[in-house]
Structure formats: C-alpha cells, structure tokens
Design an enzyme around this catalytic site. Structure first.
Site, PDB file in Angstrom:
ATOM      1  N   PHE A   7       0.823  -1.208   0.000  1.00 48.41           N
ATOM      2  CA  PHE A   7       0.000   0.000   0.000  1.00 48.41           C
ATOM      3  C   PHE A   7       0.858   1.259   0.000  1.00 48.41           C
ATOM      4  O   PHE A   7       1.680   1.471   0.902  1.00 48.41           O
ATOM      5  CB  PHE A   7      -0.887   0.025   1.257  1.00 48.41           C
ATOM      6  N   ASP A   8       0.661   2.073  -1.019  1.00 51.25           N
ATOM      7  CA  ASP A   8       1.193   3.426  -0.960  1.00 51.25           C
ATOM      8  C   ASP A   8       0.568   4.107   0.265  1.00 51.25           C
ATOM      9  O   ASP A   8      -0.542   3.760   0.686  1.00 51.25           O
ATOM     10  CB  ASP A   8       0.819   4.173  -2.243  1.00 51.25           C
ATOM     11  N   VAL A   9       1.271   5.073   0.818  1.00 54.19           N
ATOM     12  CA  VAL A   9       0.802   5.683   2.073  1.00 54.19           C
ATOM     13  C   VAL A   9       0.185   7.072   1.847  1.00 54.19           C
ATOM     14  O   VAL A   9      -1.004   7.286   2.071  1.00 54.19           O
ATOM     15  CB  VAL A   9       1.958   5.751   3.094  1.00 54.19           C
ATOM     16  N   THR A  12      -3.083   7.687  -0.346  1.00 55.28           N
ATOM     17  CA  THR A  12      -3.801   6.424  -0.516  1.00 55.28           C
ATOM     18  C   THR A  12      -4.419   5.982   0.810  1.00 55.28           C
ATOM     19  O   THR A  12      -5.624   5.761   0.900  1.00 55.28           O
ATOM     20  CB  THR A  12      -2.851   5.331  -1.043  1.00 55.28           C
TER      21      THR A  12
END
Length: 223
Positions: A7-9, A12
């Site tokens: 997961f991009d942070v 996102t």
C-alpha cells in the site's frame, strides 16, 4: 504463501489534504490552491531527484516544495508557520475507509506499507493513525536512496517481501505509482480518491479500479 498487498501511504491511506485545516488559518481562501501546488511540487522534486541520482529524503522534497509554493503565491509565512506545516505531515489523518479495508484484507493477504517517505516518518504516521499493526513490514524509499516509480524500488519491495511480481499487488491513488508497478510486472489497484482524478493515458491500465479501500477485498475475491 499469501499474496502480498503493498500500500502506498501518502494520498492512498493517509489524506494529504488534512493539512488544509492549518492552511486555512494561515492563508485563508488560498488554502486549497496552496495545498495542491505544494503536493504537486513535492512529487515533482522526488521524481527529479530520482532521475538525477541526487537523493534527498522525502522530507527535504516536502520542505523545498513548501518554500517554492510560498514564493510562487507570494505568501510570506514565518519560519514558525512553516515548521507547523511540516510537522503536520507527521500527523495527517487516515481516510475513513482504510481501517475497515485493511481489517478485511489482513485475513488472507500479507500487507506491506510501501512509501516514498522516510522510514521514521512513515512509521510515526502509521502509528499516529492507529493502523501500523495491520502491516507486516514498512518498505521505504530511503532504504535504497531512490523514489517510485524507479524500477529498483519495486524490486526492493519484492526482495523484502520474499515475493514475485505476479504474486504482488500495488495499491495506490497515484497513477504514476500504478503505472510504475504495472511496468515492472506487478498487479496494481488504482483507488480513485476524487471524482476529478484523471488516470494517465499511457495504455498501461490497473487491474482493478475502486473508489474506496473497503471495496477491495470483494473485488479480489471475484478474480
């Protein structure tokens, strides 16, 4: 072995527009424009540094982009105001669909946080948002001194997760990140966080498009 969901942070899981509350107090009606320029330049500076092989941490890109935005909009913030804005990046709020979505996905997948940010900052951000416990690992750009979408960072993710590209999914609201992962051979999900968001017309499409993270588990189950 479980498939890996990376997961991009920023943008996102974590809402970078959370800084608007503070900006509205400082620059009033220019807050939204200020925020958009700041975020755009922040990303641009990371791309340029990556291409030039002149790495500086994401926090440096953030500070330089803040200074640029002030100069461009001719807004004279004090050093204390700038410090407050930079500190706010460490405590940005989580989107309201994130915790439910991660909870659903954690049962069947190996979750990894995957960010252009520096390790210490990302760890603090995830802890402040009370979502760090969902992730088996936090993989960040500063570990190899480059930024997404450099192919090297996607390989670094696979090495850390002990996974293969076709068994790994990138989940991001940033089209450049989705395209980078797909170009590297990974699967990718684009979270269209805004109605006005436009996906780059490169002919490199995400496997899945969703509007909310808590819709992803069902979409993956349907594959």
């Amino acid at each position: 072995m479980k498939q890996v969901l990376a997961f991009d942070v920023y943008g996102t899981l974590i809402n970078t527009q959370g800084v608007l509350v503070l900006l509205e107090k400082m620059v009033a009606k220019k807050a939204l424009l200020f925020s958009e320029i700041w975020r755009s330049k922040q990303l641009e500076y990371s791309f340029r540094r990556g291409l030039m092989k002149r790495y500086e941490g994401f926090s440096v890109c953030t500070k330089e982009a803040l200074d640029y935005t002030c100069d461009m909009l001719k807004i004279a913030l004090t050093s204390e105001q700038k410090k407050q804005l930079l500190e706010s990046y460490k405590t940005l709020p989580v989107f309201d669909d994130v915790e439910k979505g991660l909870s659903q996905l954690q049962r069947n997948y190996q979750l990894v946080a995957f960010s252009n940010g520096e390790k210490e900052s990302v760890e603090k951000l995830l802890n402040n948002a009370n979502i760090r416990s969902y992730f088996k690992d936090v993989v960040t750009a500063d570990e190899i001194k480059t930024f997404k979408p450099d192919p090297d960072i996607y390989q670094h993710l696979l090495n850390r997760a002990h996974s293969k590209a076709n068994q790994t999914w990138l989940i991001s609201s940033n089209p450049f990140d989705v395209i980078g992962a797909k170009s590297f051979g990974m699967n990718a999900v684009w979270i269209k966080r805004s109605r006005s968001a436009v996906y780059d017309p490169w002919g490199i499409e995400p496997n899945i498009v969703i509007k909310r993270l808590d819709n992803l588990n069902q979409q993956l189950n349907n594959l």
